[in-house]
Motif scaffolding. Structure first.
Motif, PDB file in Angstrom:
ATOM      1  N   ASP A   8       0.773  -1.063  -0.072  1.00 52.63           N
ATOM      2  CA  ASP A   8      -0.051   0.002   0.194  1.00 52.63           C
ATOM      3  C   ASP A   8       0.794   1.237  -0.004  1.00 52.63           C
ATOM      4  OD1 ASP A   8       0.919   0.488   2.651  1.00 52.63           O
ATOM      5  OD2 ASP A   8      -0.913  -0.579   3.567  1.00 52.63           O
ATOM      6  N   GLU A   9       0.467   2.322   0.131  1.00 50.65           N
ATOM      7  CA  GLU A   9       1.186   3.638   0.039  1.00 50.65           C
ATOM      8  C   GLU A   9       2.155   3.665   1.254  1.00 50.65           C
ATOM      9  OE1 GLU A   9      -3.004   5.593  -0.397  1.00 50.65           O
ATOM     10  OE2 GLU A   9      -2.294   3.644   0.672  1.00 50.65           O
ATOM     11  N   GLY A  10       2.068   3.064   2.355  1.00 52.50           N
ATOM     12  CA  GLY A  10       2.890   3.004   3.387  1.00 52.50           C
ATOM     13  C   GLY A  10       4.000   2.061   3.299  1.00 52.50           C
ATOM     14  N   SER A  11       3.762   0.826   2.832  1.00 52.29           N
ATOM     15  CA  SER A  11       4.754  -0.065   2.476  1.00 52.29           C
ATOM     16  C   SER A  11       5.492  -0.080   1.094  1.00 52.29           C
ATOM     17  CB  SER A  11       4.409  -1.504   2.756  1.00 52.29           C
ATOM     18  OG  SER A  11       3.353  -1.795   1.675  1.00 52.29           O
ATOM     19  N   ALA A  12       5.135   0.457   0.241  1.00 55.39           N
ATOM     20  CA  ALA A  12       5.826   0.541  -1.092  1.00 55.39           C
ATOM     21  C   ALA A  12       7.026   1.129  -1.132  1.00 55.39           C
ATOM     22  CB  ALA A  12       4.939   1.066  -2.074  1.00 55.39           C
ATOM     23  N   PRO A  13       7.874   0.783  -2.116  1.00 49.92           N
ATOM     24  CA  PRO A  13       9.054   1.457  -2.220  1.00 49.92           C
ATOM     25  C   PRO A  13       8.769   3.073  -2.559  1.00 49.92           C
ATOM     26  CG  PRO A  13       9.108  -0.517  -3.443  1.00 49.92           C
ATOM     27  CD  PRO A  13       7.842  -0.297  -2.929  1.00 49.92           C
ATOM     28  N   ASP A  14       9.460   3.947  -2.215  1.00 55.79           N
ATOM     29  CA  ASP A  14       9.133   5.578  -2.036  1.00 55.79           C
ATOM     30  C   ASP A  14       8.896   5.757  -3.882  1.00 55.79           C
ATOM     31  OD1 ASP A  14       9.553   5.855   0.256  1.00 55.79           O
ATOM     32  OD2 ASP A  14      11.796   6.916   0.052  1.00 55.79           O
ATOM     33  N   THR A  19       2.293   6.716  -7.460  1.00 61.28           N
ATOM     34  CA  THR A  19       1.451   5.842  -8.642  1.00 61.28           C
ATOM     35  C   THR A  19       0.359   5.330  -7.649  1.00 61.28           C
ATOM     36  OG1 THR A  19       3.362   5.748 -10.021  1.00 61.28           O
ATOM     37  CG2 THR A  19       1.345   4.035 -10.145  1.00 61.28           C
ATOM     38  N   LEU A  20       0.833   4.654  -6.808  1.00 59.54           N
ATOM     39  CA  LEU A  20      -0.274   4.097  -5.848  1.00 59.54           C
ATOM     40  C   LEU A  20      -1.201   4.722  -5.210  1.00 59.54           C
ATOM     41  CD1 LEU A  20       1.476   1.018  -3.807  1.00 59.54           C
ATOM     42  CD2 LEU A  20       0.319   1.040  -5.920  1.00 59.54           C
ATOM     43  N   ALA A  21      -0.998   5.884  -4.854  1.00 58.78           N
ATOM     44  CA  ALA A  21      -1.757   7.217  -4.559  1.00 58.78           C
ATOM     45  C   ALA A  21      -2.641   7.409  -5.464  1.00 58.78           C
ATOM     46  CB  ALA A  21      -1.116   8.329  -3.964  1.00 58.78           C
ATOM     47  N   GLU A  22      -2.064   7.611  -6.984  1.00 60.47           N
ATOM     48  CA  GLU A  22      -2.967   8.084  -7.935  1.00 60.47           C
ATOM     49  C   GLU A  22      -4.072   6.921  -8.246  1.00 60.47           C
ATOM     50  OE1 GLU A  22      -4.855   9.788 -10.980  1.00 60.47           O
ATOM     51  OE2 GLU A  22      -3.677  10.826  -9.439  1.00 60.47           O
ATOM     52  N   PHE A  29      -9.526   2.466  -4.092  1.00 56.54           N
ATOM     53  CA  PHE A  29      -8.630   1.576  -3.500  1.00 56.54           C
ATOM     54  C   PHE A  29      -7.611   1.060  -4.331  1.00 56.54           C
ATOM     55  CE2 PHE A  29     -11.162  -0.955  -6.159  1.00 56.54           C
ATOM     56  CZ  PHE A  29     -10.752  -2.261  -6.395  1.00 56.54           C
ATOM     57  N   ILE A  30      -6.626   0.424  -3.818  1.00 53.69           N
ATOM     58  CA  ILE A  30      -5.474  -0.011  -4.539  1.00 53.69           C
ATOM     59  C   ILE A  30      -5.612  -1.454  -4.785  1.00 53.69           C
ATOM     60  CG2 ILE A  30      -2.985  -0.241  -4.659  1.00 53.69           C
ATOM     61  CD1 ILE A  30      -2.853   2.042  -2.380  1.00 53.69           C
ATOM     62  N   PRO A  31      -5.991  -1.725  -6.064  1.00 52.35           N
ATOM     63  CA  PRO A  31      -6.204  -3.254  -6.412  1.00 52.35           C
ATOM     64  C   PRO A  31      -4.899  -4.230  -6.051  1.00 52.35           C
ATOM     65  CG  PRO A  31      -6.880  -1.884  -8.280  1.00 52.35           C
ATOM     66  CD  PRO A  31      -6.248  -0.740  -7.236  1.00 52.35           C
ATOM     67  N   ASN A  32      -5.258  -5.259  -5.947  1.00 51.39           N
ATOM     68  CA  ASN A  32      -3.912  -6.075  -5.213  1.00 51.39           C
ATOM     69  C   ASN A  32      -2.890  -6.234  -6.521  1.00 51.39           C
ATOM     70  OD1 ASN A  32      -4.978  -6.523  -2.966  1.00 51.39           O
ATOM     71  ND2 ASN A  32      -6.065  -8.265  -3.367  1.00 51.39           N
ATOM     72  N   LEU A  33      -3.237  -6.180  -7.800  1.00 50.33           N
ATOM     73  CA  LEU A  33      -2.075  -6.396  -8.685  1.00 50.33           C
ATOM     74  C   LEU A  33      -1.280  -5.055  -8.767  1.00 50.33           C
ATOM     75  CD1 LEU A  33      -0.955  -7.217 -11.398  1.00 50.33           C
ATOM     76  CD2 LEU A  33      -2.671  -5.866 -12.625  1.00 50.33           C
ATOM     77  N   TYR A  34      -1.747  -3.919  -8.601  1.00 52.86           N
ATOM     78  CA  TYR A  34      -1.223  -2.914  -8.299  1.00 52.86           C
ATOM     79  C   TYR A  34      -0.063  -2.862  -6.955  1.00 52.86           C
ATOM     80  CZ  TYR A  34      -3.459  -0.654 -12.201  1.00 52.86           C
ATOM     81  OH  TYR A  34      -4.110  -0.401 -13.329  1.00 52.86           O
ATOM     82  N   GLY A  35      -0.487  -3.389  -5.943  1.00 53.81           N
ATOM     83  CA  GLY A  35       0.142  -3.449  -4.698  1.00 53.81           C
ATOM     84  C   GLY A  35       1.599  -4.373  -5.010  1.00 53.81           C
TER      85      GLY A  35
END
Length: 184
Positions: A8-14, A19-22, A29-35
């Motif tokens: 998610d936005e917290g655990s993703a690489p900087d 992109t995840l926020a967008e 929500f953030i689909p799992n594929l994007y995560g």
């Protein structure tokens, strides 16, 4: 089994956080594929870029959904068949088209059937589609540009389908009613 993190936005690489926020802003929500893709900011960016280019392609809207569903079905991607089933219905693609592709049945619409057959051959033959089959697609009223547009859509789905196979991406709760398996 190698486990992949669904970021998610917290655990993703900087590099992937914006992109995840967008994606979250756009989808709610953030689909799992994007995560999962966020593990590699470059894979996530490549998926986003390919998606944007395919959306801008010359194919009609329904044909784009046929490409996504057909490639995902041929590749046996449970996650993407479910996701694109929902996306197609939301885009007002006839439910009969979605059901036929999910069930590997011919489509009643000859142009969409030409897209389905060409996409299926492209994926099944790793791009080595027989010249006669390409000509059948062109004779159905499509162009050489649209041949390459389909290649772009298949590239997008190859990236997501292979990621989902490797990561065993869990189906988002919102997609649970659209679950699909190759044995279906």
């Amino acid at each position: 089994m190698v486990e992949f993190t669904v970021h998610d936005e917290g655990s993703a690489p900087d590099e992937a956080k914006a992109t995840l926020a967008e994606v979250k802003r756009h989808n709610g929500f953030i689909p799992n594929l994007y995560g999962v893709l966020a593990e590699s900011p470059q894979a996530l960016a490549a998926y986003q870029a390919t998606s944007e280019q395919f959306l801008r392609s010359s194919l009609p809207k329904a044909a784009k959904h046929v490409v996504w569903l057909t490639a995902s079905r041929r590749n046996g991607c449970q996650y993407c068949v479910a996701a694109h089933s929902g996306a197609a219905v939301a885009a007002r693609v006839d439910q009969a088209v979605v059901d036929a592709i999910r069930d590997d049945k011919p489509l009643d619409d000859p142009k969409l059937q030409a897209v389905r057959v060409f996409t299926d051959r492209l994926v099944a033959d790793a791009g080595w589609v027989d010249e006669q089959e390409v000509q059948v697609f062109l004779d159905a009223g499509f162009t050489r540009r649209q041949v390459l547009d389909i290649v772009t859509g298949v590239a997008q789905k190859t990236l997501s389908n292979y990621t989902n196979h490797l990561a065993h991406t869990p189906l988002d709760d919102a997609l649970a009613p659209l679950q699909w398996s190759p044995e279906s």
